[in-house]
Scaffold this motif. Structure first.
Motif, PDB file in Angstrom:
ATOM      1  N   ASN A  99       0.849  -1.193   0.000  1.00 10.13           N
ATOM      2  CA  ASN A  99       0.000   0.000   0.000  1.00 10.13           C
ATOM      3  C   ASN A  99       0.881   1.237   0.000  1.00 10.13           C
ATOM      4  N   TYR A 100       0.586   2.162  -0.911  1.00 15.34           N
ATOM      5  CA  TYR A 100       1.341   3.417  -0.960  1.00 15.34           C
ATOM      6  C   TYR A 100       0.464   4.521  -0.369  1.00 15.34           C
ATOM      7  N   LYS A 101       0.961   5.170   0.674  1.00 16.67           N
ATOM      8  CA  LYS A 101       0.251   6.296   1.290  1.00 16.67           C
ATOM      9  C   LYS A 101       0.940   7.590   0.881  1.00 16.67           C
ATOM     10  N   ASN A 122      -2.047  14.924   0.305  1.00 14.83           N
ATOM     11  CA  ASN A 122      -3.268  14.565  -0.415  1.00 14.83           C
ATOM     12  C   ASN A 122      -3.481  15.381  -1.686  1.00 14.83           C
ATOM     13  N   ASP A 156      -5.678   9.450  -1.016  1.00 13.01           N
ATOM     14  CA  ASP A 156      -4.619   9.535  -0.016  1.00 13.01           C
ATOM     15  C   ASP A 156      -3.776   8.275   0.025  1.00 13.01           C
ATOM     16  N   SER A 157      -4.199   7.220  -0.709  1.00 12.06           N
ATOM     17  CA  SER A 157      -3.421   5.984  -0.751  1.00 12.06           C
ATOM     18  C   SER A 157      -3.953   5.089  -1.864  1.00 12.06           C
ATOM     19  N   SER A 183      -3.403   0.691  -3.355  1.00  9.76           N
ATOM     20  CA  SER A 183      -2.756  -0.609  -3.191  1.00  9.76           C
ATOM     21  C   SER A 183      -2.167  -1.067  -4.522  1.00  9.76           C
TER      22      SER A 183
END
Length: 237
Positions: A178-180, A184, A216-217, A219
């Motif tokens: 997962n990339y956060k 934003n 905001d993220s 996968s």
């Protein structure tokens, strides 16, 4: 979440004999009004330079320029007094700012040099030109993401004049992650160097590009073995 998919074969292409280059965004004689940039990411060129050849001295201004060698040795010289060689495992950055001239040549006469040339719009104009390079060989995260660019001088990787973060992912196994996003208001442009991964049901293969923003993220799923570049940049600048 908004997304855009750029299949590898849709990139612009230039063949000058000594230089073969693929352009993810409009560059030189390749002009596509729908592919001018992705946020602050202005240029993503996939270059192959013939043995002993290269780019003669030329100027840049008000741009953050990042080079990532993929194969071979690239000789760099500039009017700031730098004379260096960058190779696979190195990350090079040059803040052109108020103006800099440089040249880049394939150091070897018996093999090609391959590298990514990336330009980022800066968040400050007319800064004092600056050069830096690092090796990430002893810093790479196995089967994970290694930070190679940030806006912070004391952070991992090289730093640039922009709220941007780059990560290089090297995987030799199937893996989900997962990339956060750091901000934003940013977006992430994913560029596949080798292998396959999947994002939002979209299969990405070598040299495909995929932009993601207004989230905001997200996968991702590495299919088996892959090398991937994640470039988080401001969408408004």
């Amino acid at each position: 979440m908004k997304t855009i998919y750029h299949e590898a074969k849709t990139r612009g292409h230039a063949d000058h004999g000594w230089l073969k280059s693929y352009h993810s965004f409009s560059f030189a004689n390749y002009h596509n009004p729908e592919r001018m940039h992705f946020g602050a990411l202005r240029v993503l060129n996939d270059d192959v330079v013939a043995a002993g050849r290269g780019f003669g001295t030329h100027p840049h201004r008000n741009m953050e320029i990042i080079s990532i060698p993929l194969q071979g040795d690239l000789k760099h010289m500039d009017d700031m007094g730098n004379s260096t060689v960058i190779k696979q495992g190195d990350i090079q950055v040059m803040s052109a700012g108020s103006g800099v001239s440089h040249s880049e040549f394939n150091k070897n006469n018996d093999q090609e040099v391959k590298f990514l040339q990336i330009w980022i719009f800066p968040n400050q104009s007319e800064v004092t030109p600056r050069y830096d390079q690092i090796s990430i060989f002893d810093k790479e995260v196995a089967n994970g993401l290694t930070q190679i660019v940030s806006p912070n001088t004391d952070d991992d990787g090289v730093w640039i004049h922009q709220d941007a973060w780059f990560y290089l992912g090297s995987f030799n196994m199937e893996k989900s992650g997962n990339y956060k996003l750091k901000n934003n208001h940013n977006g992430v442009y994913v560029f596949v160097l080798d292998g396959e991964l999947e994002i939002n049901g979209q299969l990405l293969q070598a040299r495909d590009g995929y932009g993601i923003w207004e989230t905001d993220s997200f996968s991702y799923h590495i299919k088996s073995k892959a090398k991937v570049l994640f470039m988080e940049v401001p969408m408004q600048f």
